[in-house]
Design an enzyme around this catalytic site. Structure first.
Site, PDB file in Angstrom:
ATOM      1  N   ASP A   9       4.208  -3.123   5.651  1.00  0.00           N
ATOM      2  CA  ASP A   9       4.056  -3.584   4.260  1.00  0.00           C
ATOM      3  C   ASP A   9       5.292  -4.327   3.763  1.00  0.00           C
ATOM      4  O   ASP A   9       5.182  -5.339   3.063  1.00  0.00           O
ATOM      5  CB  ASP A   9       3.821  -2.391   3.328  1.00  0.00           C
TER       6      ASP A   9
ATOM      7  N   LYS B 197      -1.028   6.549   2.502  1.00  0.00           N
ATOM      8  CA  LYS B 197       0.142   6.110   3.270  1.00  0.00           C
ATOM      9  C   LYS B 197       1.155   7.216   3.527  1.00  0.00           C
ATOM     10  O   LYS B 197       1.811   7.229   4.565  1.00  0.00           O
ATOM     11  CB  LYS B 197       0.789   4.910   2.576  1.00  0.00           C
TER      12      LYS B 197
HETATM   13  P1  ATR Z   1      -0.272   4.508  -1.981  1.00  0.00           P
HETATM   14  O1  ATR Z   1       0.296   5.424  -0.956  1.00  0.00           O
HETATM   15  O2  ATR Z   1      -1.291   3.560  -1.401  1.00  0.00           O
HETATM   16  O3  ATR Z   1       0.761   3.792  -2.772  1.00  0.00           O
HETATM   17  P2  ATR Z   1      -0.532   6.699  -3.836  1.00  0.00           P
HETATM   18  O4  ATR Z   1       0.484   7.471  -3.064  1.00  0.00           O
HETATM   19  O5  ATR Z   1      -1.756   7.388  -4.325  1.00  0.00           O
HETATM   20  O6  ATR Z   1      -1.086   5.475  -2.986  1.00  0.00           O
HETATM   21  O7  ATR Z   1       0.244   6.006  -5.042  1.00  0.00           O
HETATM   22  C1  ATR Z   1      -0.424   5.385  -6.085  1.00  0.00           C
HETATM   23  C2  ATR Z   1       0.572   4.979  -7.168  1.00  0.00           C
HETATM   24  O8  ATR Z   1      -0.170   4.484  -8.288  1.00  0.00           O
HETATM   25  C3  ATR Z   1       1.431   6.112  -7.691  1.00  0.00           C
HETATM   26  O9  ATR Z   1       2.660   5.574  -8.115  1.00  0.00           O
HETATM   27  C4  ATR Z   1       0.602   6.596  -8.876  1.00  0.00           C
HETATM   28  O10 ATR Z   1       1.338   7.285  -9.862  1.00  0.00           O
HETATM   29  P3  ATR Z   1       1.595   8.880  -9.717  1.00  0.00           P
HETATM   30  O11 ATR Z   1       2.681   9.039  -8.702  1.00  0.00           O
HETATM   31  O12 ATR Z   1       2.007   9.287 -11.088  1.00  0.00           O
HETATM   32  O13 ATR Z   1       0.272   9.483  -9.293  1.00  0.00           O
HETATM   33  C5  ATR Z   1       0.132   5.287  -9.433  1.00  0.00           C
HETATM   34  N1  ATR Z   1      -1.085   5.388 -10.237  1.00  0.00           N
HETATM   35  C6  ATR Z   1      -2.331   5.692  -9.816  1.00  0.00           C
HETATM   36  N2  ATR Z   1      -3.207   5.634 -10.833  1.00  0.00           N
HETATM   37  C7  ATR Z   1      -2.489   5.284 -11.944  1.00  0.00           C
HETATM   38  C8  ATR Z   1      -2.807   5.050 -13.313  1.00  0.00           C
HETATM   39  N3  ATR Z   1      -4.068   5.164 -13.766  1.00  0.00           N
HETATM   40  N4  ATR Z   1      -1.801   4.714 -14.157  1.00  0.00           N
HETATM   41  C9  ATR Z   1      -0.531   4.591 -13.714  1.00  0.00           C
HETATM   42  N5  ATR Z   1      -0.154   4.799 -12.425  1.00  0.00           N
HETATM   43  C10 ATR Z   1      -1.120   5.130 -11.554  1.00  0.00           C
END
Ligand code: ATR
Length: 269
Positions: free
Chosen positions: A102, A66
């Site tokens: 969204d 996104k």
């Molecule tokens: P999107 O744009 O669809 O929201 P993204 O930018 O990859 O996708 O964001 C994913 C979110 O999930 C982020 O807040 C990410 O945390 P980080 O900013 O620290 O990467 C969080 N996230 C992904 N995997 C995670 C996990 N295993 N535990 C906790 N948070 C996670």
């Protein structure tokens, strides 16, 4: 060339978006060619170019693209500009116009379908990626009095809280303190896709707490299981938000808004 539509993301095999857009098309008598295309951050720009050459007129963008989509748009709608996140692309000459449906999708599902009004509520938002950014602005617009954004990478939470103003506060999940009470907890992380059990020590949940996961299907299950075990009065997944944001995207592409309730009911059965 037949106009084509698609959703890009990774993982994408589980996506219900093709089914939803096909059902909207059937409802309104519009032939819809909408597919799911697997793409990660690196292969998204070339995959989108190839899609445009093959007749792509519009696309949805999901995890983890996104913010990438926001960066490659040649023009932006007001909602996308504000939240820094794009989930809907509209072909515009040789480029793409970006919008974010969204936030409105989340509020329609929360308020109209589930009767959860964020106005005057203390809200905990987990995550600070593109989906979380759209949710955060929608919740702020809906009148939350306090928004705590907890993210593994605290810098992303801080950037989002700064953009939102004094009602918003940033921390990591480990900083959360049981003295802080929340009326609504919204999970906007991608953590559920790992299948690992969800934990959130330091957060107090009561029957008055509503829990909402922006994901649906298996990805939402760990957070929903935790919510039930912790004693939340309400715990719902984001299937309704998915249908509502899809209807907004459909209207941007085809100029007519479908009725979401029959499609939501079909997916739930
Ligand atoms: P999107 O744009 O669809 O929201 P993204 O930018 O990859 O996708 O964001 C994913 C979110 O999930 C982020 O807040 C990410 O945390 P980080 O900013 O620290 O990467 C969080 N996230 C992904 N995997 C995670 C996990 N295993 N535990 C906790 N948070 C996670």
């Amino acid at each position: 060339m037949t106009p084509r539509y698609a959703v890009f993301g990774q993982p994408i095999a589980h996506s219900q978006s093709p089914r939803i857009h096909s059902a909207f098309g059937t409802q309104l008598g519009i032939a819809v060619d909408y597919r799911a295309i697997e793409a990660g951050r690196d292969d998204f720009p070339p995959a989108l170019d190839a899609f445009a050459r093959a007749g792509g007129r519009g696309a949805n963008v999901t995890l983890p693209l996104k913010e990438e989509a926001f960066a490659l748009c040649t023009s932006l709608g007001e909602r996308a500009r504000r939240c820094g996140s794009v989930n809907t692309l509209i072909r515009d000459g040789d480029g793409w116009r970006g919008d974010s449906t969204d936030g409105v999708g989340l509020l329609r599902d929360l308020q109209d379908r589930h009767g959860i009004d964020p106005h005057g509520r203390r809200v905990l938002l987990l995550g600070a990626g593109g989906a979380a950014r759209a949710a955060a602005f929608a919740l702020a617009d809906a009148g939350v009095i306090r928004l705590v954004i907890a993210n593994r990478t605290v810098e992303r939470a801080e950037a989002l809280a700064d953009a939102l103003g004094p009602r918003a506060h940033a921390c990591t999940p480990g900083d959360l303190d049981a003295t802080d009470r929340f009326d609504l907890i919204v999970n906007a992380t991608a953590a559920g896709h790992t299948g690992a059990a969800f934990t959130l020590p330091g957060v107090r949940v009561s029957p008055a707490t509503a829990c909402y996961d922006l994901s649906y299907g298996k990805a939402a299950q760990p957070f929903l299981d935790w919510s039930h075990d912790a004693g939340a009065g309400t715990a719902v997944d984001g299937l309704g938000m998915l249908v509502e944001q899809a209807a907004e995207s459909f209207a941007l592409w085809h100029g007519v808004r479908p009725d979401t309730n029959p499609v939501y009911a079909m997916l739930r059965t």
